[in-house]
Design a protein around this motif. Structure first.
Motif, short mmCIF file in Angstrom:
data_model
loop_
_atom_site.label_atom_id
_atom_site.label_comp_id
_atom_site.label_asym_id
_atom_site.label_seq_id
_atom_site.Cartn_x
_atom_site.Cartn_y
_atom_site.Cartn_z
N ALA A 1 0.48 -1.20 0.06
CA ALA A 1 0.00 -0.26 0.25
C ALA A 1 1.22 1.33 0.21
O ALA A 1 0.08 2.02 -0.19
CB ALA A 1 -1.12 -0.34 1.59
N ALA A 2 1.59 1.18 1.08
CA ALA A 2 2.78 2.49 0.60
C ALA A 2 3.63 2.37 -0.62
O ALA A 2 3.77 3.78 -1.04
CB ALA A 2 3.60 2.86 1.60
N MET A 3 3.61 1.59 -1.65
CA MET A 3 4.46 1.43 -2.79
C MET A 3 3.28 2.28 -3.72
O MET A 3 3.65 3.30 -4.60
CB MET A 3 4.80 0.79 -2.99
CG MET A 3 6.17 -0.22 -2.73
SD MET A 3 6.64 -2.09 -2.87
CE MET A 3 5.16 -2.88 -3.16
N LEU A 4 2.47 1.82 -3.28
CA LEU A 4 1.37 2.09 -4.18
C LEU A 4 1.02 3.75 -4.11
O LEU A 4 0.40 4.38 -5.08
CB LEU A 4 -0.15 1.25 -4.14
CG LEU A 4 -0.02 0.24 -4.80
CD1 LEU A 4 -1.28 -0.72 -4.56
CD2 LEU A 4 0.34 0.28 -6.25
N ALA A 5 0.92 3.86 -2.43
CA ALA A 5 0.54 5.19 -2.63
C ALA A 5 1.47 6.39 -2.92
O ALA A 5 1.79 7.25 -3.24
CB ALA A 5 0.17 5.65 -1.25
N THR B 1 3.57 11.42 -4.37
CA THR B 1 4.23 12.08 -5.03
C THR B 1 4.35 12.59 -6.09
O THR B 1 5.01 11.85 -7.11
CB THR B 1 5.59 10.99 -4.29
OG1 THR B 1 5.86 10.20 -4.77
CG2 THR B 1 5.10 10.75 -2.87
N PRO B 2 5.15 13.69 -6.21
CA PRO B 2 5.45 13.89 -7.44
C PRO B 2 6.78 13.67 -8.13
O PRO B 2 7.49 12.49 -7.20
CB PRO B 2 5.53 15.65 -7.70
CG PRO B 2 6.38 15.51 -6.24
CD PRO B 2 4.65 14.30 -5.43
N GLU C 1 10.17 12.14 -2.69
CA GLU C 1 10.24 10.60 -2.51
C GLU C 1 10.25 10.32 -1.14
O GLU C 1 9.96 9.54 -0.67
CB GLU C 1 10.53 9.95 -3.98
CG GLU C 1 9.41 10.55 -4.38
CD GLU C 1 9.93 9.53 -6.01
OE1 GLU C 1 11.17 8.62 -5.91
OE2 GLU C 1 9.47 9.86 -7.49
N LEU C 2 11.76 10.97 -1.15
CA LEU C 2 12.38 10.07 0.52
C LEU C 2 11.86 10.75 1.37
O LEU C 2 12.21 9.47 2.26
CB LEU C 2 13.71 11.36 -0.07
CG LEU C 2 14.62 10.38 1.25
CD1 LEU C 2 15.52 9.15 1.32
CD2 LEU C 2 16.14 11.52 1.20
N TYR D 1 8.73 7.73 1.59
CA TYR D 1 9.13 6.10 2.18
C TYR D 1 9.34 7.12 3.47
O TYR D 1 9.57 5.46 4.27
CB TYR D 1 10.16 6.43 0.97
CG TYR D 1 9.22 5.55 -0.47
CD1 TYR D 1 7.78 5.29 -0.42
CD2 TYR D 1 9.45 6.44 -1.43
CE1 TYR D 1 7.37 4.49 -1.42
CE2 TYR D 1 8.91 6.29 -2.50
CZ TYR D 1 8.14 5.77 -2.22
OH TYR D 1 7.02 4.98 -3.72
N VAL D 2 10.38 7.31 3.93
CA VAL D 2 11.08 7.35 5.19
C VAL D 2 10.16 7.23 6.56
O VAL D 2 9.77 6.69 7.60
CB VAL D 2 12.30 8.79 6.10
CG1 VAL D 2 12.42 8.47 7.07
CG2 VAL D 2 13.36 9.03 5.02
N ALA D 3 8.52 8.72 5.80
CA ALA D 3 7.87 8.61 7.05
C ALA D 3 7.21 7.43 7.13
O ALA D 3 6.82 6.55 8.12
CB ALA D 3 6.64 10.27 6.41
#
Length: 65
Positions: free
Chosen positions: A23-27, A32-33, A39-40, A43-45
């Motif tokens: 789900a995080a990858m799809l979101a 994210t632009p 993006e960094l 993905y850290v959050a």
């Protein structure tokens, strides 16, 4: 300490983490632009956000009774 809590907890943790990661990858791909810094941060959050539910699950697994 009940062994069934360990089995259920590990199963929920593994399945939940896989679902959460997907789900995080799809979101991340959708929301994210293209700028790498945004993006960094996302993905850290997202990588740290799963720790709170996992902590609660581990406490439940370790509880007596």
């Amino acid at each position: 300490m009940p062994r069934w809590r360990h089995a259920v907890g590990i199963l929920v943790l593994v399945v939940g983490l896989v679902v959460y990661a997907l789900a995080a990858m799809l979101a991340g791909a959708a929301l994210t632009p293209a700028h790498w810094l945004v993006e960094l941060v996302f993905y850290v959050a997202a990588g740290l956000a799963w720790l709170w539910p996992a902590k609660a699950l581990l406490r439940w697994m370790a509880r007596d009774g």
